[in-house]
Write an enzyme that holds these catalytic residues in place. Structure first.
Site, short mmCIF file in Angstrom:
data_model
loop_
_atom_site.label_atom_id
_atom_site.label_comp_id
_atom_site.label_asym_id
_atom_site.label_seq_id
_atom_site.Cartn_x
_atom_site.Cartn_y
_atom_site.Cartn_z
CE LYS A 173 -2.06 2.39 3.27
NZ LYS A 173 -1.99 3.74 2.66
N GLY A 226 7.44 5.12 7.74
CA GLY A 226 6.50 6.21 8.03
C GLY A 226 6.79 6.81 9.38
CB THR A 230 2.16 5.17 11.73
OG1 THR A 230 1.75 6.52 11.58
CG2 THR A 230 1.23 4.27 10.97
CD GLU A 248 14.20 1.32 7.99
OE1 GLU A 248 14.80 2.35 8.39
OE2 GLU A 248 14.68 0.18 8.13
CB CYS A 282 13.32 9.89 6.84
SG CYS A 282 14.07 8.83 5.62
CD GLU A 384 10.12 13.06 11.39
OE1 GLU A 384 9.01 12.58 11.67
OE2 GLU A 384 10.94 12.50 10.65
P1 NAD Z 1 2.51 7.92 8.23
O1 NAD Z 1 3.02 7.08 9.35
O2 NAD Z 1 1.38 8.83 8.48
O3 NAD Z 1 2.03 6.99 7.01
C1 NAD Z 1 2.89 6.07 6.40
C2 NAD Z 1 2.06 4.96 5.78
O4 NAD Z 1 1.40 4.24 6.80
C3 NAD Z 1 0.97 5.45 4.84
O5 NAD Z 1 0.87 4.58 3.73
C4 NAD Z 1 -0.28 5.36 5.70
O6 NAD Z 1 -1.46 5.21 4.97
C5 NAD Z 1 0.03 4.11 6.51
N1 NAD Z 1 -0.72 3.97 7.75
C6 NAD Z 1 -1.21 4.93 8.56
N2 NAD Z 1 -1.90 4.38 9.59
C7 NAD Z 1 -1.82 3.04 9.43
C8 NAD Z 1 -2.34 1.93 10.16
N3 NAD Z 1 -3.08 2.06 11.25
N4 NAD Z 1 -2.05 0.68 9.72
C9 NAD Z 1 -1.30 0.51 8.61
N5 NAD Z 1 -0.82 1.52 7.86
C10 NAD Z 1 -1.06 2.77 8.27
O7 NAD Z 1 3.78 8.68 7.68
P2 NAD Z 1 3.83 9.80 6.52
O8 NAD Z 1 3.28 11.05 7.08
O9 NAD Z 1 3.27 9.23 5.26
O10 NAD Z 1 5.41 9.94 6.30
C11 NAD Z 1 6.22 10.81 7.02
C12 NAD Z 1 6.99 10.06 8.08
O11 NAD Z 1 7.74 8.99 7.50
C13 NAD Z 1 8.00 10.92 8.78
O12 NAD Z 1 7.94 10.69 10.17
C14 NAD Z 1 9.32 10.43 8.24
O13 NAD Z 1 10.43 10.61 9.07
C15 NAD Z 1 9.05 8.99 8.03
N6 NAD Z 1 10.00 8.42 7.07
C16 NAD Z 1 10.97 7.56 7.52
C17 NAD Z 1 11.89 7.03 6.63
C18 NAD Z 1 12.96 6.08 7.08
O14 NAD Z 1 13.57 5.46 6.24
N7 NAD Z 1 13.23 5.94 8.36
C19 NAD Z 1 11.82 7.39 5.28
C20 NAD Z 1 10.84 8.29 4.87
C21 NAD Z 1 9.93 8.79 5.76
#
Ligand code: NAD
Length: 480
Positions: A173, A226, A230, A248, A282, A384
């Site tokens: 997804k 993400g 989450t 991650e 990130c 962050e």
């Molecule tokens: P998010 O956690 O809101 O969403 C990420 C994904 O998780 C989306 O596809 C979302 O639909 C899904 N999701 C949300 N709730 C869920 C649930 N209950 N069950 C399953 N899936 C669910 O994050 P975002 O706002 O899309 O991204 C930004 C964040 O991602 C920042 O905190 C950033 O640091 C992090 N990030 C980390 C890395 C890494 O490699 N460590 C890389 C890029 C981004």
């Protein structure tokens, strides 16, 4: 208006509910696509298709699986311009960035893992005259891959490619905020001849489609990128089901700039590490610590660079800063700018929303923003922000800067700028960061372990680490 579809069992299909979500172009604030609002029934169909495809896919020799992945890489390269434009439209990033970073790296992910699986050897432990132990690495089965909006195709493929290479079948997804290139990828997978059900892409919200993936009992592992909150929720749901987890998560990365560095390079790269993708990577460094003796020259050169970062229509080649991903995210970042003022920061640059004239008048643009004079442990320096906001802070000793650098709950990435080889290694080893760059940033070698310490995550992606994650080790002992 574009109508995206799910990719299930090798077909492009509408969601079972018939419901769609609106997808907004961040540069214009206008809806440009409708995406499936999928739920548990769509995920159940995807899992069924993946389970049906798994026996044949795992039996296929790694070389043949690899050939299909390399074919997908070639198709991504062929469609570079179209994909870069789509990524920019969906995310707000400059087309030039998507063209040079996101899309080429997505192609590399498939090309790399397409061949890496052929080099994935297993261990043997030989005791002469006693026993021979050997390890078999079985693909896990059906796995779930969930990715964020900031580097949409790049991070989506960083999970899917190793899972497929290891012989798993995938229910994936993308973020509901940036689904477009994942949809285009499903078209390319059909064109490449990927067998039906091997990869299934289900669009929708985290609460509905994402939740159904993490809860599904037949999904053996979750690879998630993400936010930390989450990630916590996913761990709470999936860990009691004994699913393997790779998480991650967020970061609050420091740049440590010592007086003996190459100043011009440190400034130029810090500008990139601060503001690439509007600071929404990130790995971006948002806390810049500079040794006091070069603080003023660094600051002057850095601010001169910031002044040259034109904010504008992401489709125009002169734009160095595009739009933030959404109105909600822009408002979150603006709140942190207000907090920076409240916490006593001096604004050195930016701080305001930008109205770009013409088609982008309603877009989510923000000036690149720089603060100084904030305490290393204030909220702006600990939490962050994930936007184009950085802080500059002078330091006096190595011990002091290490304490500050390590003083957050995160531990994803850090950069060190120095010409002193001993110090570079010493400081790197003392940093609580999964990734340390010395005199560079965002340099990638896909063989290296990628991931964070502390609240930045659990597990590592990349190279053999990823192939190990998507497989289960079994030891076989033969008495000699
Ligand atoms: P998010 O956690 O809101 O969403 C990420 C994904 O998780 C989306 O596809 C979302 O639909 C899904 N999701 C949300 N709730 C869920 C649930 N209950 N069950 C399953 N899936 C669910 O994050 P975002 O706002 O899309 O991204 C930004 C964040 O991602 C920042 O905190 C950033 O640091 C992090 N990030 C980390 C890395 C890494 O490699 N460590 C890389 C890029 C981004």
């Amino acid at each position: 208006m574009l109508h995206l579809q799910n990719y299930i069992g090798g077909q492009l299909v509408p969601p079972v509910s018939g419901q769609y979500l609106a997808s907004v172009e961040p540069a214009t604030g206008q809806v440009f696509a409708q995406i499936p609002d999928s739920g548990a029934e769509d995920v159940a169909q995807a899992v069924q298709a993946a389970e049906a495809a798994f026996p044949a896919w795992r039996r296929l020799p790694a070389e043949e699986r690899g050939r299909l992945l390399v074919r997908i890489a070639e198709l991504i390269e062929r469609d570079l311009d179209r994909l870069a434009y789509a990524e920019s439209q969906d995310n707000g990033k400059p087309v030039s960035l998507a063209r040079t970073v996101d899309i080429p790296r997505a192609a590399s992910n498939f090309a790399f893992f397409g061949t890496a699986a052929q080099h994935f050897a297993s261990e043997t432990h030989f005791q002469e005259g006693v026993a021979l132990n050997y390890t078999v690495r079985h693909p896990l089965g059906v796995v779930g891959c969930i990715s964020p909006w900031n580097l949409p195709l790049y991070l989506f493929t960083w999970k899917i490619a190793p899972a497929l290479a290891a012989g798993c079948c995938v229910v994936a997804k993308p973020s509901e905020i940036t689904p477009y290139t994942a949809f285009l990828l499903s078209e390319l997978c059909i064109e490449a001849g990927l067998p039906a059900g091997v990869l299934n892409i289900v669009h929708g919200t985290g609460q509905a489609a994402g939740q159904a993936i993490i809860e599904h009992p037949a999904i053996k592992a979750i690879s998630f990128t993400g936010g930390t909150k989450t990630g916590e929720h996913i761990a709470r749901t999936a860990a009691p089901m004994f699913k393997k987890l790779s998480l991650e998560l967020g970061g609050k990365n420091p740049n440590l700039i010592f007086a003996d560095c190459n100043l011009a390079e440190a400034v130029a790269t810090s500008l990139r590490s601060s503001f690439s993708n509007q600071g929404q990577i990130c790995l971006c460094g948002s806390r810049i610590f500079v040794e006091r003796s070069i603080y003023e020259p660094f600051k002057a050169a850095f601010l001169e660079g910031v002044a040259g970062l034109t904010v504008g229509d992401p489709q125009e080649s002169g734009s160095r800063q595009g739009a933030l991903v959404s109105e909600a995210h822009l408002q979150k970042v603006l709140k942190y700018i207000a907090l920076g003022h409240q916490e006593g920061g001096r604004l050195l640059a930016g701080g305001q929303r930008v109205q770009v004239p013409g088609r982008c008048a309603d877009g989510y643009f923000l000036q690149p923003t720089v603060f100084e004079g904030l305490a290393p442990n204030c909220r702006v320096n600990r939490e962050e922000i994930f936007g184009p906001v950085v802080t500059l802070t002078p330091f006096d000793t190595e011990e002091q800067v290490l304490e500050w650098a390590n003083g957050t709950e995160y531990g994803l990435a850090a950069t060190i700028w120095t010409r002193d080889l001993n110090r570079a290694h010493r400081v790197a080893h003392a940093l609580h960061s999964g990734i340390v760059w010395i005199n560079t940033w965002l340099h990638r070698d896909l063989r290296t372990p990628f991931g964070g310490m502390k609240n930045s995550g659990v597990g590592r992606e990349g190279g053999l680490e990823a192939l190990r994650f998507f497989t289960e080790a079994q030891n076989v002992c033969v008495k000699l």
